[in-house]
Write a protein that holds these residues in place. Structure first.
Motif, PDB file in Angstrom:
ATOM      1  N   TRP A 261       0.834  -1.203   0.000  1.00 57.88           N
ATOM      2  CA  TRP A 261       0.000   0.000   0.000  1.00 57.88           C
ATOM      3  C   TRP A 261       0.875   1.261   0.000  1.00 57.88           C
ATOM      4  O   TRP A 261       0.658   2.183  -0.762  1.00 57.88           O
ATOM      5  N   HIS A 262       1.875   1.280   0.862  1.00 56.78           N
ATOM      6  CA  HIS A 262       2.752   2.449   0.947  1.00 56.78           C
ATOM      7  C   HIS A 262       3.719   2.519  -0.233  1.00 56.78           C
ATOM      8  O   HIS A 262       3.961   3.598  -0.765  1.00 56.78           O
ATOM      9  N   LEU A 263       4.253   1.379  -0.624  1.00 58.12           N
ATOM     10  CA  LEU A 263       5.227   1.390  -1.724  1.00 58.12           C
ATOM     11  C   LEU A 263       4.597   1.862  -3.025  1.00 58.12           C
ATOM     12  O   LEU A 263       5.245   2.512  -3.834  1.00 58.12           O
ATOM     13  N   GLU A 264       3.323   1.529  -3.240  1.00 54.29           N
ATOM     14  CA  GLU A 264       2.743   1.947  -4.522  1.00 54.29           C
ATOM     15  C   GLU A 264       2.265   3.396  -4.500  1.00 54.29           C
ATOM     16  O   GLU A 264       1.796   3.906  -5.497  1.00 54.29           O
ATOM     17  N   ARG A 265       2.452   4.060  -3.381  1.00 57.14           N
ATOM     18  CA  ARG A 265       2.114   5.480  -3.301  1.00 57.14           C
ATOM     19  C   ARG A 265       3.371   6.352  -3.166  1.00 57.14           C
ATOM     20  O   ARG A 265       3.548   7.304  -3.906  1.00 57.14           O
ATOM     21  N   ALA A 266       4.218   6.030  -2.190  1.00 54.58           N
ATOM     22  CA  ALA A 266       5.377   6.895  -1.897  1.00 54.58           C
ATOM     23  C   ALA A 266       6.619   6.045  -1.627  1.00 54.58           C
ATOM     24  O   ALA A 266       7.083   5.958  -0.483  1.00 54.58           O
ATOM     25  N   PRO A 267       7.200   5.446  -2.668  1.00 52.98           N
ATOM     26  CA  PRO A 267       8.339   4.533  -2.438  1.00 52.98           C
ATOM     27  C   PRO A 267       9.560   5.215  -1.827  1.00 52.98           C
ATOM     28  O   PRO A 267      10.340   4.562  -1.133  1.00 52.98           O
ATOM     29  N   HIS A 268       9.725   6.539  -2.057  1.00 51.89           N
ATOM     30  CA  HIS A 268      10.941   7.184  -1.548  1.00 51.89           C
ATOM     31  C   HIS A 268      10.926   7.371  -0.035  1.00 51.89           C
ATOM     32  O   HIS A 268      11.991   7.477   0.578  1.00 51.89           O
ATOM     33  N   LEU A 269       9.743   7.406   0.564  1.00 51.61           N
ATOM     34  CA  LEU A 269       9.702   7.459   2.038  1.00 51.61           C
ATOM     35  C   LEU A 269      10.397   6.224   2.600  1.00 51.61           C
ATOM     36  O   LEU A 269      11.112   6.282   3.593  1.00 51.61           O
ATOM     37  N   PHE A 270      10.155   5.097   1.936  1.00 58.17           N
ATOM     38  CA  PHE A 270      10.816   3.847   2.334  1.00 58.17           C
ATOM     39  C   PHE A 270      12.294   3.869   1.963  1.00 58.17           C
ATOM     40  O   PHE A 270      13.165   3.557   2.785  1.00 58.17           O
ATOM     41  N   LEU A 271      12.591   4.273   0.723  1.00 61.15           N
ATOM     42  CA  LEU A 271      13.992   4.215   0.264  1.00 61.15           C
ATOM     43  C   LEU A 271      14.894   5.126   1.101  1.00 61.15           C
ATOM     44  O   LEU A 271      16.027   4.769   1.417  1.00 61.15           O
ATOM     45  N   GLU A 272      14.369   6.289   1.489  1.00 63.85           N
ATOM     46  CA  GLU A 272      15.203   7.182   2.306  1.00 63.85           C
ATOM     47  C   GLU A 272      15.480   6.540   3.678  1.00 63.85           C
ATOM     48  O   GLU A 272      16.617   6.546   4.161  1.00 63.85           O
ATOM     49  N   GLY A 273      14.449   5.954   4.287  1.00 65.66           N
ATOM     50  CA  GLY A 273      14.640   5.285   5.586  1.00 65.66           C
ATOM     51  C   GLY A 273      15.643   4.144   5.472  1.00 65.66           C
ATOM     52  O   GLY A 273      16.480   3.924   6.365  1.00 65.66           O
ATOM     53  N   MET A 274      15.551   3.421   4.372  1.00 66.32           N
ATOM     54  CA  MET A 274      16.481   2.312   4.125  1.00 66.32           C
ATOM     55  C   MET A 274      17.928   2.834   4.059  1.00 66.32           C
ATOM     56  O   MET A 274      18.837   2.266   4.678  1.00 66.32           O
ATOM     57  N   LEU A 275      18.116   3.943   3.340  1.00 63.73           N
ATOM     58  CA  LEU A 275      19.482   4.469   3.188  1.00 63.73           C
ATOM     59  C   LEU A 275      19.998   5.083   4.489  1.00 63.73           C
ATOM     60  O   LEU A 275      21.198   5.035   4.780  1.00 63.73           O
ATOM     61  N   LEU A 305      15.390   3.284  -8.186  1.00 69.04           N
ATOM     62  CA  LEU A 305      16.796   3.064  -7.801  1.00 69.04           C
ATOM     63  C   LEU A 305      17.717   3.622  -8.886  1.00 69.04           C
ATOM     64  O   LEU A 305      18.747   4.226  -8.585  1.00 69.04           O
ATOM     65  N   HIS A 306      17.310   3.443 -10.143  1.00 68.02           N
ATOM     66  CA  HIS A 306      18.103   4.046 -11.227  1.00 68.02           C
ATOM     67  C   HIS A 306      18.112   5.569 -11.086  1.00 68.02           C
ATOM     68  O   HIS A 306      19.139   6.221 -11.277  1.00 68.02           O
ATOM     69  N   ALA A 307      16.962   6.126 -10.728  1.00 67.69           N
ATOM     70  CA  ALA A 307      16.873   7.585 -10.565  1.00 67.69           C
ATOM     71  C   ALA A 307      17.795   8.034  -9.429  1.00 67.69           C
ATOM     72  O   ALA A 307      18.469   9.072  -9.527  1.00 67.69           O
ATOM     73  N   LEU A 308      17.857   7.262  -8.351  1.00 65.67           N
ATOM     74  CA  LEU A 308      18.747   7.614  -7.233  1.00 65.67           C
ATOM     75  C   LEU A 308      20.210   7.522  -7.652  1.00 65.67           C
ATOM     76  O   LEU A 308      21.042   8.336  -7.235  1.00 65.67           O
ATOM     77  N   GLU A 309      20.509   6.533  -8.490  1.00 67.63           N
ATOM     78  CA  GLU A 309      21.895   6.410  -8.989  1.00 67.63           C
ATOM     79  C   GLU A 309      22.234   7.621  -9.866  1.00 67.63           C
ATOM     80  O   GLU A 309      23.295   8.221  -9.724  1.00 67.63           O
ATOM     81  N   ALA A 310      21.275   7.962 -10.742  1.00 68.99           N
ATOM     82  CA  ALA A 310      21.518   9.082 -11.664  1.00 68.99           C
ATOM     83  C   ALA A 310      21.681  10.389 -10.885  1.00 68.99           C
ATOM     84  O   ALA A 310      22.460  11.265 -11.279  1.00 68.99           O
ATOM     85  N   ALA A 311      20.973  10.512  -9.755  1.00 72.39           N
ATOM     86  CA  ALA A 311      21.049  11.741  -8.955  1.00 72.39           C
ATOM     87  C   ALA A 311      22.281  11.744  -8.041  1.00 72.39           C
ATOM     88  O   ALA A 311      22.491  12.688  -7.277  1.00 72.39           O
ATOM     89  N   GLY A 312      23.032  10.662  -8.063  1.00 71.19           N
ATOM     90  CA  GLY A 312      24.244  10.583  -7.242  1.00 71.19           C
ATOM     91  C   GLY A 312      23.949  10.318  -5.770  1.00 71.19           C
ATOM     92  O   GLY A 312      24.829  10.464  -4.921  1.00 71.19           O
ATOM     93  N   ILE A 313      22.737   9.914  -5.444  1.00 69.64           N
ATOM     94  CA  ILE A 313      22.399   9.653  -4.031  1.00 69.64           C
ATOM     95  C   ILE A 313      22.888   8.263  -3.618  1.00 69.64           C
ATOM     96  O   ILE A 313      23.232   8.022  -2.462  1.00 69.64           O
ATOM     97  N   ILE A 314      22.915   7.334  -4.565  1.00 75.65           N
ATOM     98  CA  ILE A 314      23.554   6.034  -4.279  1.00 75.65           C
ATOM     99  C   ILE A 314      24.515   5.708  -5.417  1.00 75.65           C
ATOM    100  O   ILE A 314      24.303   6.138  -6.557  1.00 75.65           O
ATOM    101  N   ALA A 315      25.523   4.938  -5.072  1.00 79.08           N
ATOM    102  CA  ALA A 315      26.483   4.510  -6.102  1.00 79.08           C
ATOM    103  C   ALA A 315      25.814   3.414  -6.936  1.00 79.08           C
ATOM    104  O   ALA A 315      24.987   2.656  -6.407  1.00 79.08           O
ATOM    105  N   PRO A 316      26.164   3.327  -8.209  1.00 82.72           N
ATOM    106  CA  PRO A 316      25.569   2.268  -9.037  1.00 82.72           C
ATOM    107  C   PRO A 316      25.804   0.894  -8.403  1.00 82.72           C
ATOM    108  O   PRO A 316      26.914   0.584  -7.977  1.00 82.72           O
ATOM    109  N   GLY A 317      24.732   0.109  -8.312  1.00 80.96           N
ATOM    110  CA  GLY A 317      24.854  -1.248  -7.777  1.00 80.96           C
ATOM    111  C   GLY A 317      24.848  -1.324  -6.254  1.00 80.96           C
ATOM    112  O   GLY A 317      24.876  -2.414  -5.685  1.00 80.96           O
TER     113      GLY A 317
END
Ligand SMILES: Cc1cc2nc3c(=O)[nH]c(=O)nc-3n(C[C@H](O)[C@H](O)[C@H](O)COP(=O)(O)O)c2cc1C
Ligand code: SF4
Ligand code: FES
Length: 561
Positions: A261-275, A305-317
C-alpha cells in the motif's frame, strides 16, 4: 563444446567404457539459449534465483535441458539447481516427456479474506469456463491484495474484486502485464524536502544520536516480531564489518498488505529510511527482497533506484533488488537470507543471529519495509510523531491492514492503542448485512479472537494474555456468515502448504492437523498434544505459531467443533 567424449573415458564398471558422463547430458541448443539470456559471466552463485526467473519468464517454464545448461554455465551441480528450482512455487520445472504449462496462468488466492469473498466458487467457474489448453488455474496463498478480495493474478496482472467477466475481458484484451500505479517519483519527493535528512546525516550526522532518536520514538519492528529498531542497529554495529543490510519485502502473512500500500504510493519514504539505516550501520551493500507477487512494485523500485543512482544519491549497484519466487517462509529473516544467497528458503538455526552472521556470514541489518518508512518520518518530524500519540494507555501509531466483512477494507493509520471496535469504525463499520462475530488480530499466526474481546488495544505486548499477538497487524473481520472452524482450517492449510519441511513437528504436524480439523468432531486431546509438540519442537516461527488458530477455536468457539 558439449561434454561428449568419443573414446569412452567415463567408466561405469570394470572394462566398460562410457561415451558420456553419468546423468543428464548437456543439450547444445538449450545451452546456447541460456547463454543468450544470461549474457557474459561471471555468474555468482547467489544470482541463481534471478537466472531461474529469466528462463521462466522467457520460456514459461524451466525445462530439464535448460536447468542442465544453467548448471553448466554456473558451474553448479544439477542437484543444486534442481533443488532450488523445485522449492519455489513460481517456477515450473518440466522434465523430458512432460508437457509445458499453457501460455497463461491464473493464480487465485485462497487465503481467508478471499475465501470469504467467494474464491472457491470463482476458481471453479474459471476452471470450468476456460480452455485448459490455453489457461491453467492454480490456487495460491494471499497475494497482498486482500482489500479487493477475491484477488487473482492473470499472468502478471492483478485483477481486483475478480469475476469471470473481468477475467475473460482481460484475456481477450491481452491485459496480462503489471499495471504501474501512479506514485510519487524522485523529483516530487525531493521538492517537498525528501532526502535532505539523509544527505545531512551523511554530511555531519552521528549514528548514535540517530539511534537514540529512533529508540526514543518507541519504533519497533513492523514485520511482526516487534524488536526495538534502535537496539537492533546497536547489535549490528557491535559486530565487526564489513556489514550488509537486507530489506524484508516478502509481506506474505495472509491479510497483510500495508507495505504494498505504501510502496505503490510513496516509495521514496521507504527508500530514504532504508538508506538512513544503511548509513547508520555502515552497510557496504543493501539487498531489497521483494515478493514476486508484487511485479508493479519491483518495476517501480527498479526505476526509482536508477533515478537515485543518476542523482548521485547512491552509487551504481549499491542497492541490489532481488525477486522472491513464491515462498511464504522467505519472509522469515534467515530464510530470506538463504534465498538472497540463491538457495532454498530454509530457516537457519540461531544463534548466531543474522545481526552477527547474515548474508554471506556478514553482520546484516534486516528491516521490514514499513519500519523503514517510520525511520524517515521519525528523523524528519521527530520522535513525537510516534511517541506523542497516546490512546488507551498505549503510545504510537500503527498501519492496520483491514479486510473481511467491513464496509471499506484498506490500510488505516490509527493509534497503536486501537481496539477492534476502533478499527471496524475506521473501516466504515461492518459490511451491510453482517454482524461482527470474530477477528484475526495479526495474520493467521495470531489465530482468532471472539467479538466479545473487543476492548483490548491491538498493540505489541497487549494480546499475550489472550494467547495471541499483533504480528503484522493484519486484521480480518469475520461475521455471522463465517465459521471460526472453517477459518482456522483455512489457516492451517496455508501453513501446511508453506512449511519448508525442515523439521518434522511442523512438516508432519501441519498436515496432520489439517486432517484432524476436517473431521466432523475435533479430537481435542490429540489436537492439543499435536499443538504442544509443534510449539516446543519447531525451529522457526511458522511451526511455533501454526497451532494458534487451533488453540483459539478450542478456547473461544468450542461449540463449532
Ligand atoms: C514465518 C515467518 C514469516 C515472516 N514473514 C515476514 C514478512 O513477510 N515480512 C517481514 O517484514 N517480516 C516477516 N517476518 C519477520 C522477520 O523474520 C523479521 O523479524 C523482520 O523482517 C525484521 O524486521 P523488523 O525488525 O523491521 O520488523 C516473518 C517471520 C516469520 C517467523
Ligand atoms: S518450523 Fe516449519 S517452516 Fe520453520 S524451519 Fe521448521 S519446517 Fe521449516
Ligand atoms: S489477497 Fe487473498 S487473502 Fe490476501
Amino acid at each position: 563444446m558439449a561434454l561428449d567424449q568419443k573414446d569412452g573415458i567415463w567408466k561405469s564398471g570394470k572394462g566398460k567404457g562410457r561415451r558420456t558422463p553419468k546423468g543428464r547430458q548437456l543439450d547444445d541448443a538449450a545451452w546456447a539459449e541460456v547463454r543468450a539470456l544470461l549474457g557474459d559471466g561471471p555468474f555468482p552463485r547467489d544470482m541463481l534465483i534471478e537466472y531461474l526467473h529469466l528462463i521462466q519468464d522467457r520460456y514459461g517454464c524451466l525445462s530439464a535441458a535448460h536447468l542442465r545448461a544453467l548448471a553448466e554455465e554456473m558451474r553448479l551441480s544439477q542437484a543444486e539447481v534442481y533443488e532450488v528450482a523445485t522449492f519455489y512455487a513460481h517456477f515450473d520445472v518440466v522434465k523430458e516427456g512432460e508437457a509445458p504449462p499453457p501460455a497463461l496462468t491464473i493464480r487465485i488466492c485462497e487465503s481467508l479474506s478471499c475465501e470469504m469473498a467467494g474464491a472457491q466458487a470463482l476458481k471453479q467457474a474459471l476452471s470450468d469456463g476456460l480452455d485448459p489448453a490455453q489457461v491453467r488455474v492454480l490456487r495460491a496463498p494471499c497475494m497482498g491484495r486482500c482489500e479487493t478480495a477475491p484477488a487473482l493474478h492473470l499472468g502478471h496482472r492483478f485483477i481486483d474484486n475478480a469475476t469471470m467477466d473481468k477475467v475473460q475481458a482481460a484475456i481477450a484484451a491481452g491485459h496480462t502485464h503489471p499495471v504501474i500505479p501512479d506514485y510519487q517519483g524522485l523529483d516530487a519527493y525531493r521538492a517537498e524536502g525528501g532526502y535532505a535528512t539523509l544527505l545531512d546525516l551523511r554530511d555531519s550526522g552521528d549514528w548514535e544520536t540517530v539511534q537514540d532518536r529512533v529508540a526514543a520514538s518507541g519504533l519497533r519492528g513492523l514485520g511482526g516480531a516487534g524488536f526495538p529498531s534502535g537496539k537492533k542497529w546497536g547489535f549490528v554495529r557491535a559486530a565487526p564489518g564489513p556489514r550488509l543490510m537486507a530489506v524484508n519485502g516478502d509481506e506474505g502473512e495472509p491479510g497483510t498488505f500495508k507495505d504494498r500500500w505504501h510502496l505503490e504510493r510513496a516509495p521514496h519514504l521507504f527508500l530514504e529510511g532504508m538508506l538512513i539505516a544503511a548509513w547508520a550501520v555502515e552497510a557496504e551493500r543493501v539487498y531489497i527482497y521483494m515478493r514476486d507477487e508484487y511485479p508493479e512494485i519491483i518495476s517501480l523500485l527498479r526505476d526509482e533506484l536508477h533515478a537515485l543512482e543518476a542523482a548521485g544519491i547512491i552509487a551504481p549497484g549499491y542497492v541490489d533488488l532481488r525477486r522472491g519466487a513464491g515462498a511464504y517462509i522467505c519472509g522469515e529473516e534467515s530464510a530470506m537470507i538463504e534465498s538472497i544467497e540463491g538457495k532454498r528458503g530454509i530457516p537457519r538455526h540461531r544463534p548466531p543471529f543474522v545481526a552477527q552472521k547474515g548474508i554471506f556470514d556478514r553482520p546484516t541489518l534486516v528491516h521490514n519495509v514499513e519500519t523503514l518508512i517510520w525511520v524517515t518520518k521519525v528523523l524528519r518530524e521527530g520522535p513525537e510523531v510516534l511517541n506523542g500519540v497516546e490512546h488507551n494507555g498505549r503510545k504510537g501509531l500503527r498501519n492496520y491492514s483491514v479486510s473481511g466483512r467491513v464496509a471499506r477494507p484498506g490500510v488505516y493509520l490509527l493509534p497503536a492503542g486501537s481496539t477492534i471496535r476502533d478499527i471496524i469504525d475506521a473501516a466504515g463499520g461492518m459490511a451491510v448485512g453482517h454482524t461482527f462475530k470474530a477477528y484475526q488480530p495479526g495474520g493467521p499466526s495470531s489465530g482468532l479472537l471472539p467479538a466479545s474481546i473487543d476492548d483490548v488495544p491491538l498493540d505489541f505486548d497487549t494480546l499475550q494474555a489472550y494467547g495471541t499477538f499483533i504480528g503484522s497487524a493484519a486484521v480480518v473481520v469475520l461475521s455471522q456468515s463465517d465459521s471460526a472452524r472453517g477459518a482456522a482450517l483455512n489457516m492451517l492449510e496455508f501453513f501446511a502448504d508453506e512449511s519448508c519441511g525442515q523439521c518434522t513437528p511442523c512438516r508432519v504436524g501441519c498436515e496432520k492437523a489439517v486432517t484432524l480439523m476436517q473431521a466432523d468432531h475435533w479430537d481435542e486431546n490429540l489436537l492439543t498434544d499435536l499443538c504442544e509438540v509443534m510449539v516446543d519442537a519447531s525451529i522457526c516461527g511458522l511451526g511455533q505459531a501454526a497451532p494458534n488458530p487451533i488453540k483459539s477455536v478450542l478456547t473461544h468457539f468450542k461449540d463449532e467443533v
